[in-house]
Design a protein around this motif. Structure first.
Motif, PDB file in Angstrom:
ATOM      1  N   PHE A  49      62.128  29.348  -1.861  1.00 56.58           N
ATOM      2  CA  PHE A  49      61.040  28.356  -1.813  1.00 56.58           C
ATOM      3  C   PHE A  49      59.703  29.013  -2.125  1.00 56.58           C
ATOM      4  O   PHE A  49      58.921  28.531  -2.961  1.00 56.58           O
ATOM      5  CB  PHE A  49      61.030  27.728  -0.425  1.00 56.58           C
ATOM      6  N   SER A  50      59.447  30.149  -1.485  1.00 62.99           N
ATOM      7  CA  SER A  50      58.191  30.879  -1.709  1.00 62.99           C
ATOM      8  C   SER A  50      58.095  31.371  -3.144  1.00 62.99           C
ATOM      9  O   SER A  50      57.049  31.244  -3.792  1.00 62.99           O
ATOM     10  CB  SER A  50      58.101  32.060  -0.737  1.00 62.99           C
ATOM     11  N   LEU A  77      57.037  26.684 -10.304  1.00 68.00           N
ATOM     12  CA  LEU A  77      58.174  25.967 -10.864  1.00 68.00           C
ATOM     13  C   LEU A  77      58.336  24.660 -10.098  1.00 68.00           C
ATOM     14  O   LEU A  77      59.024  24.594  -9.076  1.00 68.00           O
ATOM     15  CB  LEU A  77      59.436  26.830 -10.768  1.00 68.00           C
ATOM     16  N   LYS A  78      57.704  23.605 -10.584  1.00 68.28           N
ATOM     17  CA  LYS A  78      57.580  22.370  -9.811  1.00 68.28           C
ATOM     18  C   LYS A  78      58.926  21.740  -9.476  1.00 68.28           C
ATOM     19  O   LYS A  78      59.161  21.320  -8.341  1.00 68.28           O
ATOM     20  CB  LYS A  78      56.701  21.372 -10.581  1.00 68.28           C
ATOM     21  N   ASP A  79      59.826  21.660 -10.447  1.00 68.78           N
ATOM     22  CA  ASP A  79      61.125  21.036 -10.192  1.00 68.78           C
ATOM     23  C   ASP A  79      61.930  21.851  -9.186  1.00 68.78           C
ATOM     24  O   ASP A  79      62.546  21.292  -8.270  1.00 68.78           O
ATOM     25  CB  ASP A  79      61.915  20.899 -11.497  1.00 68.78           C
ATOM     26  N   GLU A  80      61.913  23.170  -9.356  1.00 69.14           N
ATOM     27  CA  GLU A  80      62.665  24.043  -8.460  1.00 69.14           C
ATOM     28  C   GLU A  80      62.091  24.012  -7.042  1.00 69.14           C
ATOM     29  O   GLU A  80      62.838  24.082  -6.056  1.00 69.14           O
ATOM     30  CB  GLU A  80      62.683  25.478  -8.988  1.00 69.14           C
ATOM     31  N   VAL A  81      60.766  23.922  -6.940  1.00 71.59           N
ATOM     32  CA  VAL A  81      60.129  23.813  -5.618  1.00 71.59           C
ATOM     33  C   VAL A  81      60.671  22.587  -4.889  1.00 71.59           C
ATOM     34  O   VAL A  81      61.045  22.653  -3.713  1.00 71.59           O
ATOM     35  CB  VAL A  81      58.589  23.711  -5.748  1.00 71.59           C
ATOM     36  N   ILE A  94      57.536  30.237  10.141  1.00 74.31           N
ATOM     37  CA  ILE A  94      57.448  30.429   8.678  1.00 74.31           C
ATOM     38  C   ILE A  94      57.735  29.114   7.970  1.00 74.31           C
ATOM     39  O   ILE A  94      57.039  28.744   7.005  1.00 74.31           O
ATOM     40  CB  ILE A  94      58.429  31.528   8.214  1.00 74.31           C
ATOM     41  N   TRP A  95      58.742  28.371   8.441  1.00 78.09           N
ATOM     42  CA  TRP A  95      59.071  27.090   7.818  1.00 78.09           C
ATOM     43  C   TRP A  95      57.905  26.110   7.937  1.00 78.09           C
ATOM     44  O   TRP A  95      57.534  25.453   6.957  1.00 78.09           O
ATOM     45  CB  TRP A  95      60.317  26.514   8.465  1.00 78.09           C
TER      46      TRP A  95
END
Length: 408
Positions: A74-75, A82-86, A108-109
């Motif tokens: 995620f980070s 990477l908008k789609d991957e995020v 952290i979450w």
């Protein structure tokens, strides 16, 4: 993994009392201590309790590892823009969100959710998350506290509080040099310095960020940083470096099919050419920018206005008049007082220079000064007034506006 909280969660979910779960394994008071602090128990007791709840130690450890890997992914996806991957990774994390409070990654979450909301531009929701995190702050590790302050600086920046954001980043850099060599951190330092019109500092941090992004092959962030550098080289009158940045941007944005960036790149290249007094070339780039923009928005209004100014500079008065008439109409539609005033000035000036300059001095300049417009923009009008009063032989007003230029 926080076994105590996990055991309590699944015991409650399965409808068991503490006595039913503890029977034959440990005493009820001991189970109560475990549920409140898993450090009270040894591994064997934990394993027996989990077994009675039909949860294997291997499953628990696998969940912990999955959370860890997804948070890292995620980070990384946010860092690489990477908008789609995020979005995909965020949804995966949401599916296992009920497990995260029992892991070592609960704070952290919650911090990464704050970062996600900032990434999406959801500032009100980010503000609510900020307040939630503030209540938990006393439990943060040193690294978590660093992230909280860093994301607060980004939130302040998007809220327009540039000075406060800059102060936080300066403090973080002084306190955590080992953490502030991150490309994203340096990029945000450069961006805030740019917004504060501190172009020299923006170039300094931007070059550092660019080198890191290039080493990481973080190509989208390379484009964003080149844009930032090109803008600040332009404001610093370092035209050759600015032109190199924008030419790289045009070529690579087209190769990477990042069409959404092209209108801004062409606009900034046009602005550079205008500063270099290449007015015809400036018109070419502004025209390319305008052709790629959706109409009826603020960016379109800005580009259209600059095209009008260029036609005016080239003494193409009919084209200038048509542009400023369109700017005036669109500015009224969008509620932009600044561009309504500017268009009004030029339209008045083309009919009567004397009335135009009076309007500039009494209406436009006070508005621009109060709005704290960029120095380059307001200096342009100070020069116009200084030249006008020179022709009028009014030395006092000439000095007045030349002094204003010096202060800028």
């Amino acid at each position: 993994m926080e076994f105590g909280a996990l055991i309590k969660f699944y015991r409650t979910q399965r409808g068991l009392t503490q006595g039913e779960l503890a029977k034959g394994i440990c005493s009820v008071p001991h189970l109560s201590k475990i549920e409140n602090n898993s450090k009270e128990a040894n591994e064997e007791t934990i394993a027996l309790l989990l077994e009675r709840l039909n949860i294997s130690m291997e499953e628990v450890e696998a969940n912990e590892e999955q959370i860890k890997l997804l948070l890292r992914e995620f980070s990384d996806n946010i860092n690489f823009y990477l908008k789609d991957e995020v979005e995909q990774t965020y949804q995966k994390l949401k599916q296992i969100e009920h497990l995260i409070p029992f892991s070592h990654y609960i704070h952290i979450w919650e911090l990464y959710k704050y970062r996600y909301l900032l990434f999406k531009g959801l500032l009100d929701e980010a503000g609510s998350q900020k307040e939630l995190l503030h209540k938990q702050r006393k439990n943060f590790s040193q690294h978590e506290d660093y992230l909280f302050r860093y994301y607060n600086a980004v939130w302040l920046m998007w809220k327009g509080q540039y000075k406060n954001a800059d102060e936080i980043l300066d403090s973080l850099h002084m306190e955590n040099c080992f953490q502030t060599t991150d490309g994203e951190f340096l990029y945000h330092r450069a961006l805030i310095k740019s917004l504060l019109e501190q172009s020299g500092h923006a170039i300094h941090f931007g070059k550092q960020a660019l080198q890191i992004f290039m080493n990481e092959h973080n190509f989208l962030r390379v484009l964003h940083t080149l844009m930032l550098l090109g803008i600040n080289y332009t404001h610093s009158n370092i035209y050759e470096e600015a032109e190199v940045c924008f030419r790289h941007l045009i070529r690579n944005a087209e190769i990477m099919k990042e069409e959404a960036l092209l209108p801004q790149i062409f606009h900034n290249m046009g602005y550079l050419q205008r500063k270099m007094k290449n007015y015809k070339l400036a018109l070419y780039y502004f025209g390319k920018s305008l052709a790629l923009q959706p109409s009826r928005n603020h960016d379109y209004l800005v580009t259209l206005y600059v095209i009008g100014e260029l036609h005016y500079s080239l003494n193409e008065m009919e084209k200038a008049r048509k542009c400023f008439q369109d700017v005036y109409s669109l500015a009224r539609e969008l509620g932009s007082k600044k561009f309504r005033l500017l268009a009004d000035f030029y339209l008045l000036h083309m009919d009567s220079p004397e009335k135009g300059f009076k309007y500039l001095e009494t209406k436009v300049i006070p508005f621009l000064e109060e709005a704290n417009e960029h120095a380059d923009d307001i200096t342009h009008f100070y020069k116009m007034l200084a030249d006008y009063y020179t022709r009028q032989g009014n030395a006092m007003d000439v000095v007045k506006y030349l002094n204003k230029i010096t202060v800028q």
